[in-house]
Design an enzyme around this catalytic site. Structure first.
Site, PDB file in Angstrom:
ATOM      1  N   CYS A 106       0.892  -1.152   0.000  1.00 56.68           N
ATOM      2  CA  CYS A 106       0.000   0.000   0.000  1.00 56.68           C
ATOM      3  C   CYS A 106       0.927   1.197   0.000  1.00 56.68           C
ATOM      4  O   CYS A 106       1.523   1.520   1.023  1.00 56.68           O
ATOM      5  CB  CYS A 106      -0.905   0.007   1.225  1.00 56.68           C
ATOM      6  SG  CYS A 106      -1.949   1.481   1.258  1.00 56.68           S
ATOM      7  N   CYS A 109      -0.270   4.045   2.590  1.00 53.25           N
ATOM      8  CA  CYS A 109      -0.244   3.867   4.046  1.00 53.25           C
ATOM      9  C   CYS A 109      -0.009   2.397   4.408  1.00 53.25           C
ATOM     10  O   CYS A 109       1.117   1.928   4.316  1.00 53.25           O
ATOM     11  CB  CYS A 109      -1.502   4.414   4.688  1.00 53.25           C
ATOM     12  SG  CYS A 109      -3.031   3.994   3.838  1.00 53.25           S
ATOM     13  N   SER A 110      -1.043   1.675   4.792  1.00 49.87           N
ATOM     14  CA  SER A 110      -0.816   0.336   5.338  1.00 49.87           C
ATOM     15  C   SER A 110      -1.985  -0.608   5.080  1.00 49.87           C
ATOM     16  O   SER A 110      -2.179  -1.559   5.827  1.00 49.87           O
ATOM     17  CB  SER A 110      -0.578   0.442   6.839  1.00 49.87           C
ATOM     18  OG  SER A 110      -1.716   1.037   7.438  1.00 49.87           O
ATOM     19  N   CYS A 111      -2.789  -0.356   4.047  1.00 52.33           N
ATOM     20  CA  CYS A 111      -3.999  -1.162   3.849  1.00 52.33           C
ATOM     21  C   CYS A 111      -3.680  -2.611   3.488  1.00 52.33           C
ATOM     22  O   CYS A 111      -2.804  -2.880   2.668  1.00 52.33           O
ATOM     23  CB  CYS A 111      -4.858  -0.570   2.745  1.00 52.33           C
ATOM     24  SG  CYS A 111      -5.301   1.143   3.040  1.00 52.33           S
TER      25      CYS A 111
HETATM   26 FE   LIG Z   1      -3.128   2.001   3.052  1.00 52.46          FE
END
Ligand SMILES: [Fe+2]
Length: 198
Positions: A106, A109-111
């Site tokens: 991602c 971010c961190s999905c």
């Molecule tokens: Fe993300």
């Protein structure tokens, strides 16, 4: 400089900020009691990579299930009693082949599809991984211990808010005849992100 120091000193601690948020919830009659514990419970007990491992093992042993999984990942994981948040509108399952290796990230971010493959590891959220995996995928994978032959094509998939991915890794040749449960035992979160092969 003095002014800068003053600004720094006035930033509230995490505890103070948490208390302020709790007070704001309380003031509006919203219960925070137990919410954190519930979240921790979900992260530790419910959103575990074992879920994705079951999906992978089923796909390895049931060709019709695999077709459904590749056609509509979300529906296929629900079939196994798993859940996904409403805003994860699509689960795209990326099937590895001897010639193609998939890896997810991602960049924003961190999905992840966290209810299926588990919460993202710290390195997944790191700017280093997010920024380099797209342009230097082969090098980054090698640095993480996965040295792919040059003839294997690497495809990198960038998660968005509503489209989540998981990798369907190659089934190791030595697992012929294994039960679904035995197969699920060897499937790791890393293999479903695509930074490891099994
Ligand atoms: Fe993300």
């Amino acid at each position: 400089m003095a002014e800068f120091m003053h600004v720094r000193a006035s930033v509230a601690s995490v505890e103070q900020r948490t208390a302020a948020i709790e007070a704001a919830f309380d003031a509006r009659g919203l219960k925070t009691e137990g919410a954190l514990e519930q979240l921790e419970h979900a992260a530790d007990e419910v959103w575990v990579p074992r879920n994705g491992a079951r999906v992978v093992a089923r796909a390895w042993t049931d060709a019709a299930y695999k077709r459904r999984l590749l056609a509509n990942g979300r529906d296929a994981v629900l079939e196994l009693g798993l859940t996904m948040p409403k805003h994860h509108r699509h689960l795209v399952v990326l099937e590895d082949t001897p010639a193609v290796h998939n890896v997810i990230c991602c960049t924003l971010c961190s999905c992840t599809a966290f209810t299926i493959i588990g919460l993202p590891p710290d390195w997944y959220k790191d700017l280093e991984y997010r920024s380099r995996i797209v342009r230097q995928s082969r090098t980054v994978l090698r640095e993480m211990g996965l040295d792919l032959p040059p003839e294997v094509e690497i495809r990198v998939w960038d998660t968005t808010a509503d489209t989540r991915y998981m990798v369907l890794p190659l089934r190791p040749a030595h697992t012929e005849g294994w039960s679904e449960a035995q197969l699920a035992d060897i499937v790791t979160k890393e293999s479903m992100i695509g930074v490891a092969r099994l």
